[in-house]
Write a protein that holds these residues in place. Structure first.
Motif, mmCIF file in Angstrom:
data_model
loop_
_atom_site.group_PDB
_atom_site.id
_atom_site.type_symbol
_atom_site.label_atom_id
_atom_site.label_comp_id
_atom_site.label_asym_id
_atom_site.label_seq_id
_atom_site.Cartn_x
_atom_site.Cartn_y
_atom_site.Cartn_z
ATOM 1 N N LYS A 164 0.825 -1.205 0.000
ATOM 2 C CA LYS A 164 0.000 0.000 0.000
ATOM 3 C C LYS A 164 0.864 1.262 0.000
ATOM 4 C CE LYS A 164 -3.801 -2.329 2.392
ATOM 5 N NZ LYS A 164 -4.560 -2.458 3.656
ATOM 6 N N LEU A 165 1.953 1.219 0.755
ATOM 7 C CA LEU A 165 2.859 2.357 0.776
ATOM 8 C C LEU A 165 3.536 2.549 -0.579
ATOM 9 C CD1 LEU A 165 4.499 1.747 4.265
ATOM 10 C CD2 LEU A 165 3.167 3.771 3.623
ATOM 11 N N ALA A 166 3.909 1.439 -1.221
ATOM 12 C CA ALA A 166 4.547 1.519 -2.534
ATOM 13 C C ALA A 166 3.593 2.105 -3.567
ATOM 14 C CB ALA A 166 5.014 0.135 -2.966
ATOM 15 N N VAL A 167 2.328 1.688 -3.508
ATOM 16 C CA VAL A 167 1.319 2.226 -4.432
ATOM 17 C C VAL A 167 1.124 3.719 -4.187
ATOM 18 C CG1 VAL A 167 -1.123 2.166 -5.067
ATOM 19 C CG2 VAL A 167 0.133 0.023 -4.716
ATOM 20 N N ALA A 168 1.145 4.107 -2.914
ATOM 21 C CA ALA A 168 0.987 5.524 -2.579
ATOM 22 C C ALA A 168 2.159 6.350 -3.112
ATOM 23 C CB ALA A 168 0.878 5.693 -1.064
ATOM 24 N N ALA A 169 3.351 5.770 -3.075
ATOM 25 C CA ALA A 169 4.540 6.474 -3.584
ATOM 26 C C ALA A 169 4.521 6.553 -5.101
ATOM 27 C CB ALA A 169 5.807 5.787 -3.095
ATOM 28 N N GLY A 170 4.112 5.444 -5.742
ATOM 29 C CA GLY A 170 4.014 5.400 -7.199
ATOM 30 C C GLY A 170 5.350 5.547 -7.905
ATOM 31 N N GLY A 171 5.326 5.672 -9.214
ATOM 32 C CA GLY A 171 6.521 5.926 -10.018
ATOM 33 C C GLY A 171 7.643 4.926 -9.833
ATOM 34 N N ASP A 172 8.863 5.446 -9.726
ATOM 35 C CA ASP A 172 10.047 4.596 -9.610
ATOM 36 C C ASP A 172 10.044 3.778 -8.318
ATOM 37 O OD1 ASP A 172 11.133 5.451 -12.026
ATOM 38 O OD2 ASP A 172 12.056 7.205 -11.098
ATOM 39 N N ILE A 173 9.474 4.334 -7.257
ATOM 40 C CA ILE A 173 9.417 3.609 -5.986
ATOM 41 C C ILE A 173 8.579 2.351 -6.145
ATOM 42 C CG2 ILE A 173 8.698 3.682 -3.565
ATOM 43 C CD1 ILE A 173 11.041 5.462 -4.096
ATOM 44 N N LEU A 174 7.424 2.477 -6.765
ATOM 45 C CA LEU A 174 6.545 1.322 -6.974
ATOM 46 C C LEU A 174 7.215 0.282 -7.858
ATOM 47 C CD1 LEU A 174 3.844 -0.092 -6.648
ATOM 48 C CD2 LEU A 174 2.953 1.273 -8.559
ATOM 49 N N LYS A 175 7.875 0.729 -8.921
ATOM 50 C CA LYS A 175 8.562 -0.210 -9.818
ATOM 51 C C LYS A 175 9.670 -0.958 -9.083
ATOM 52 C CE LYS A 175 7.704 2.529 -14.006
ATOM 53 N NZ LYS A 175 8.339 3.344 -15.081
ATOM 54 N N THR A 176 10.458 -0.229 -8.307
ATOM 55 C CA THR A 176 11.550 -0.846 -7.559
ATOM 56 C C THR A 176 11.007 -1.823 -6.518
ATOM 57 O OG1 THR A 176 12.954 1.098 -7.847
ATOM 58 C CG2 THR A 176 13.523 -0.398 -6.043
ATOM 59 N N HIS A 177 9.962 -1.404 -5.824
ATOM 60 C CA HIS A 177 9.343 -2.274 -4.816
ATOM 61 C C HIS A 177 8.887 -3.585 -5.456
ATOM 62 C CE1 HIS A 177 6.957 -3.349 -1.270
ATOM 63 N NE2 HIS A 177 6.015 -3.723 -2.129
ATOM 64 N N LYS A 178 8.289 -3.499 -6.623
ATOM 65 C CA LYS A 178 7.792 -4.707 -7.282
ATOM 66 C C LYS A 178 8.940 -5.646 -7.665
ATOM 67 C CE LYS A 178 4.536 -6.262 -10.789
ATOM 68 N NZ LYS A 178 3.580 -5.851 -11.863
ATOM 69 N N ILE A 179 10.042 -5.076 -8.151
ATOM 70 C CA ILE A 179 11.200 -5.915 -8.508
ATOM 71 C C ILE A 179 11.754 -6.610 -7.270
ATOM 72 C CG2 ILE A 179 13.561 -5.907 -9.403
ATOM 73 C CD1 ILE A 179 12.736 -3.530 -11.175
ATOM 74 N N LEU A 180 11.867 -5.866 -6.160
ATOM 75 C CA LEU A 180 12.357 -6.456 -4.918
ATOM 76 C C LEU A 180 11.406 -7.551 -4.428
ATOM 77 C CD1 LEU A 180 13.671 -3.332 -2.949
ATOM 78 C CD2 LEU A 180 14.950 -4.922 -4.402
ATOM 79 N N CYS A 181 10.116 -7.335 -4.620
ATOM 80 C CA CYS A 181 9.127 -8.356 -4.244
ATOM 81 C C CYS A 181 9.347 -9.642 -5.026
ATOM 82 C CB CYS A 181 7.712 -7.838 -4.495
ATOM 83 S SG CYS A 181 7.137 -6.623 -3.296
ATOM 84 N N TRP A 182 9.672 -9.516 -6.303
ATOM 85 C CA TRP A 182 9.939 -10.693 -7.120
ATOM 86 C C TRP A 182 11.196 -11.416 -6.641
ATOM 87 C CZ3 TRP A 182 6.721 -13.322 -9.780
ATOM 88 C CH2 TRP A 182 5.632 -12.715 -10.425
ATOM 89 N N PHE A 183 12.185 -10.663 -6.196
ATOM 90 C CA PHE A 183 13.379 -11.281 -5.628
ATOM 91 C C PHE A 183 13.006 -12.145 -4.425
ATOM 92 C CE2 PHE A 183 16.259 -8.354 -7.925
ATOM 93 C CZ PHE A 183 17.293 -9.225 -8.204
ATOM 94 N N VAL A 184 12.130 -11.618 -3.567
ATOM 95 C CA VAL A 184 11.732 -12.350 -2.368
ATOM 96 C C VAL A 184 10.895 -13.571 -2.730
ATOM 97 C CG1 VAL A 184 10.411 -12.229 -0.221
ATOM 98 C CG2 VAL A 184 11.863 -10.313 -0.899
ATOM 99 N N LEU A 185 9.951 -13.402 -3.661
ATOM 100 C CA LEU A 185 9.054 -14.497 -4.011
ATOM 101 C C LEU A 185 9.757 -15.605 -4.781
ATOM 102 C CD1 LEU A 185 6.141 -15.581 -4.022
ATOM 103 C CD2 LEU A 185 5.792 -14.363 -6.190
ATOM 104 N N VAL A 186 10.560 -15.226 -5.768
ATOM 105 C CA VAL A 186 11.210 -16.225 -6.628
ATOM 106 C C VAL A 186 12.619 -16.550 -6.141
ATOM 107 C CG1 VAL A 186 11.966 -16.750 -8.969
ATOM 108 C CG2 VAL A 186 9.846 -15.454 -8.605
ATOM 109 N N GLY A 187 13.416 -15.500 -5.888
ATOM 110 C CA GLY A 187 14.806 -15.722 -5.484
ATOM 111 C C GLY A 187 14.933 -16.416 -4.147
ATOM 112 N N TRP A 188 14.130 -15.982 -3.185
ATOM 113 C CA TRP A 188 14.213 -16.600 -1.858
ATOM 114 C C TRP A 188 13.563 -17.977 -1.817
ATOM 115 C CZ3 TRP A 188 13.238 -12.555 2.616
ATOM 116 C CH2 TRP A 188 14.163 -11.507 2.477
ATOM 117 N N ALA A 189 12.741 -18.314 -2.805
ATOM 118 C CA ALA A 189 12.044 -19.605 -2.801
ATOM 119 C C ALA A 189 13.017 -20.779 -2.866
ATOM 120 C CB ALA A 189 11.055 -19.669 -3.968
#
Length: 242
Positions: A164-189
């Protein structure tokens, strides 16, 4: 001086078929190189983003030092350095969680988010260590507890307050947050998968058993260095805007 030379030179002989030892050596050097890169780039950023890049450098530096010891442990004993690996993770994984807080501060993230992610990551790692090294007869139970903590982290960053905070920030913050999320979901798996391959439980009949040190080493380098480069790219963009 001797220890420093040994750090860069490594063991006197490296069997070309020892892929585990090779990945320990490469992982050590790759993460040390990444640390130098992050540390030397600090002066180009303003104070607002310098901390994020500094933490990225600390993550790879801590990992490089531990890989130095893990590499030597492997060459001396030819067995997985479980203890050193978990010591590395207990220091670096919470720092990776801190990165979420640092980039989301612009959207009003509170320290409560940071501490929640840190506590969950510590629970995930401590229970994982208990199941893998302390109570191997109860590996499935401890692994389940560790898995719950992991999935709570995944939920928080993908769907919860961090998202929710990432969506509120939007722009580059949201894009970066999403990439980091993929690292956690796929990379950490890869880590819970490796846990199941290295312990005995209900899952053994499905997955079997085996050594996953090579996969762990490659995943560590990709996750830690990649995480840092994503943060670095965000800092560069935001620095240009300023």
């Amino acid at each position: 001086m001797t220890n420093l030379l040994l750090f860069f030179e490594g063991p006197s002989k490296l069997d070309p078929t020892d892929y585990v030892g090779f990945t320990f050596f490469v992982g050590c050097m790759a993460m040390m190189a990444a640390s130098v890169f992050f540390f030397l780039s600090l002066n180009q950023f303003n104070k607002k983003w310098r901390t994020s890049v500094l933490v990225s450098g600390l993550i790879t530096f801590i990992a490089a030092v531990h890989y130095f010891y893990m590499r030597d442990y492997w060459f001396a004993n030819v067995e997985s350095p479980t203890f050193f690996r978990y010591v590395d993770w207990i220091l670096t994984v919470p720092l990776m969680c801190v990165e979420f807080y640092l980039i989301l501060k612009v959207a009003g993230a509170k320290t409560g988010l940071m501490w929640r992610l840190i506590v969950l990551s510590v629970i995930m790692l401590i229970t994982g260590y208990f199941g893998e090294a302390v109570f191997p007869g109860q590996a499935a139970l401890w692994g389940a507890i560790s898995g719950v903590a992991y999935f709570v982290i995944v939920y928080d960053i993908w769907l919860g307050s961090a998202k929710k905070l990432a969506v509120a920030a939007g722009g580059d913050i949201l894009k970066t947050h999403k990439i980091l999320c993929w690292f956690v979901l796929v990379g950490w798996a890869i880590y819970p998968l490796g846990y199941m391959l290295g312990t005995e439980g209900w899952y053994t009949n499905i997955l079997g058993t085996g050594s996953v040190d090579v996969v762990y080493n490659i995943a560590d380098a990709i996750n830690k260095i990649g995480f840092g480069l994503v943060i670095y790219a965000l800092a560069v963009k935001k620095n240009e805007v300023v």
